[in-house]
Design an enzyme around this catalytic site. Structure first.
Site, short mmCIF file in Angstrom:
data_model
loop_
_atom_site.label_atom_id
_atom_site.label_comp_id
_atom_site.label_asym_id
_atom_site.label_seq_id
_atom_site.Cartn_x
_atom_site.Cartn_y
_atom_site.Cartn_z
N LYS A 272 -55.18 -45.26 -11.91
CA LYS A 272 -54.24 -46.14 -11.22
C LYS A 272 -54.62 -46.28 -9.74
O LYS A 272 -55.35 -45.44 -9.20
CB LYS A 272 -52.82 -45.59 -11.35
CG LYS A 272 -52.60 -44.27 -10.62
CD LYS A 272 -51.26 -43.65 -10.97
CE LYS A 272 -51.08 -42.32 -10.27
NZ LYS A 272 -50.01 -41.49 -10.82
N TYR B 80 -58.39 -44.99 24.03
CA TYR B 80 -57.04 -45.32 24.50
C TYR B 80 -56.37 -44.12 25.15
O TYR B 80 -56.36 -43.02 24.57
CB TYR B 80 -56.18 -45.81 23.33
CG TYR B 80 -56.56 -47.19 22.84
CD1 TYR B 80 -56.41 -48.31 23.66
CD2 TYR B 80 -57.06 -47.37 21.56
CE1 TYR B 80 -56.76 -49.57 23.20
CE2 TYR B 80 -57.41 -48.63 21.09
CZ TYR B 80 -57.25 -49.73 21.92
OH TYR B 80 -57.59 -50.97 21.48
C1 LIG Z 1 -50.46 -40.21 -11.40
C2 LIG Z 1 -50.03 -39.70 -12.70
C3 LIG Z 1 -50.79 -38.75 -13.39
C4 LIG Z 1 -51.98 -38.03 -12.79
O1 LIG Z 1 -51.52 -37.03 -11.90
P1 LIG Z 1 -52.54 -36.04 -11.16
O2 LIG Z 1 -51.66 -35.15 -10.37
O3 LIG Z 1 -53.38 -36.89 -10.26
O4 LIG Z 1 -53.32 -35.36 -12.20
C5 LIG Z 1 -50.40 -38.41 -14.68
N1 LIG Z 1 -49.31 -38.97 -15.24
C6 LIG Z 1 -48.54 -39.87 -14.59
C7 LIG Z 1 -47.34 -40.42 -15.28
C8 LIG Z 1 -48.86 -40.26 -13.31
O5 LIG Z 1 -48.08 -41.13 -12.65
#
Ligand SMILES: *Cc1c(COP(=O)(O)O)cnc(C)c1O
Length: 323
Positions: free
Chosen positions: A30, A234
């Site tokens: 994602k 800055y």
């Molecule tokens: C982001 C997510 C994961 C992965 O989590 P990690 O901590 O990066 O391993 C797994 N399941 C769901 C539903 C998520 O939103």
């Protein structure tokens, strides 16, 4: 231009380590593969042999739909007819409006962010049966798996119970058995049983201890100058009495580096003063500067988590795979 290097052998080593716990991996890619580049990472995962992935939304699924056997969308809206796309059902309300036939049921076992409630499961299964939805998977998410506490086990036990109920329902109604998955990265080595599939994100990208970082950020020097008894940037928050050389490099907070007001430790040198939108100044004379090659070290400069820095790396920066 600065470049993000994606280390293929480290990614594969991380996947080997995860596979040794459970070889059935639903890889979480994602949010542009946690900033690593969703197409770049998808090609590598496919090469490794990954068949199933999770993405955030339909737009992400569209980009990579040719790569995998199944793409689970965590937060789907609208309808897509592709057979390799599965929708996460995050509430009974969503299920009642759903038109997509291939689904994974998300169960709230304790995180209380989203998911079907335990006492809604019976009704949910009846709806699926009536509307002929194909339940490809059932899953849940841990709230506290990076800690050593009992929440994980309470959620684990609850999920196990729910699994038995749903399996019984499927058997009685001649439905295909769904896959069950709950283990995110930090739960991988904490559970007595990781069920059918594991669902790691940050472990693949090496953002937690025990796994190798796969992203390095290399910035290009754009100018070099000397200062003495003077400051830089800055508000001149950095001041040097001695004569020193400084290199300005082509990375700033617009590229996703968190803002800093008074320097930051890089791989081999230090940034000094305030970071600008597109630049920062580092001590010494360089053609190129490794900003970081292990996010677990770089994050120590800031009050944030590895996830946030990785995921905010600007999509404008070129991603290059190294072996
Ligand atoms: C982001 C997510 C994961 C992965 O989590 P990690 O901590 O990066 O391993 C797994 N399941 C769901 C539903 C998520 O939103």
């Amino acid at each position: 231009m600065a470049t993000l290097y994606i280390n293929k052998s480290n990614l594969f080593k991380n996947l080997d380590k995860i596979s040794s716990i459970n070889p059935n991996i639903l890889a979480v890619i994602k949010d542009n593969a946690y900033g690593h580049g969703i197409i770049t990472v998808s090609k590598l995962l496919k090469e490794y042999g990954i068949k199933k992935v999770c993405v955030r939304n339909i737009d992400e699924a569209e980009i990579i739909k040719g790569f995998f056997e199944e793409i689970l969308i965590f937060n789907p809206t609208g309808a897509r007819n592709a057979k390799n796309i599965s929708y996460s059902i995050n509430s009974i309300k969503q299920l009642k409006k759903n038109k997509h036939p291939y689904i994974h049921l998300k169960i709230d076992t304790g995180m209380h962010r989203n998911g079907i409630l335990e006492n809604e499961i019976r009704e949910v299964l009846e709806i699926c049966l009536k509307k002929n939805f194909k339940i490809r998977g059932v899953f849940s998410h841990f709230c506290c798996s990076e800690e050593e506490n009992s929440d994980t086990f309470i959620q684990y036990e609850k999920f196990k119970e729910i699994k038995e109920k749903i399996e019984k329902f499927c058997k009685n109604n001649n439905l295909k058995k769904p896959i069950f998955h709950i283990a995110n990265s930090t739960a991988l080595n904490k559970l007595p049983d990781t069920f059918d599939f594991v669902r790691p994100g940050i472990a693949m990208y090496g953002g937690i201890e025990g796994y190798k970082a796969i992203m390095s950020l290399v910035a290009k020097g754009v100018s070099v100058r000397e200062i003495e008894n003077d400051g830089v940037g800055y508000n001149k928050t950095f001041f040097s009495k001695d004569k020193i050389k400084l290199t300005t490099v082509d990375i700033g907070y617009a590229d996703g580096i968190p803002y800093f007001k008074n320097g930051c430790q890089l791989k081999e040198t230090k940034a000094v003063g305030k970071i600008s939108m597109d630049y920062m100044s580092v001590l010494g004379e360089y053609k190129e500067v490794v900003v970081f090659d292990d996010i677990k070290e770089f994050v120590k400069n800031f009050d944030t988590i590895t996830y946030e820095i990785l995921v905010k790396m600007s999509p404008r920066i070129k991603r290059v795979v190294i072996e």
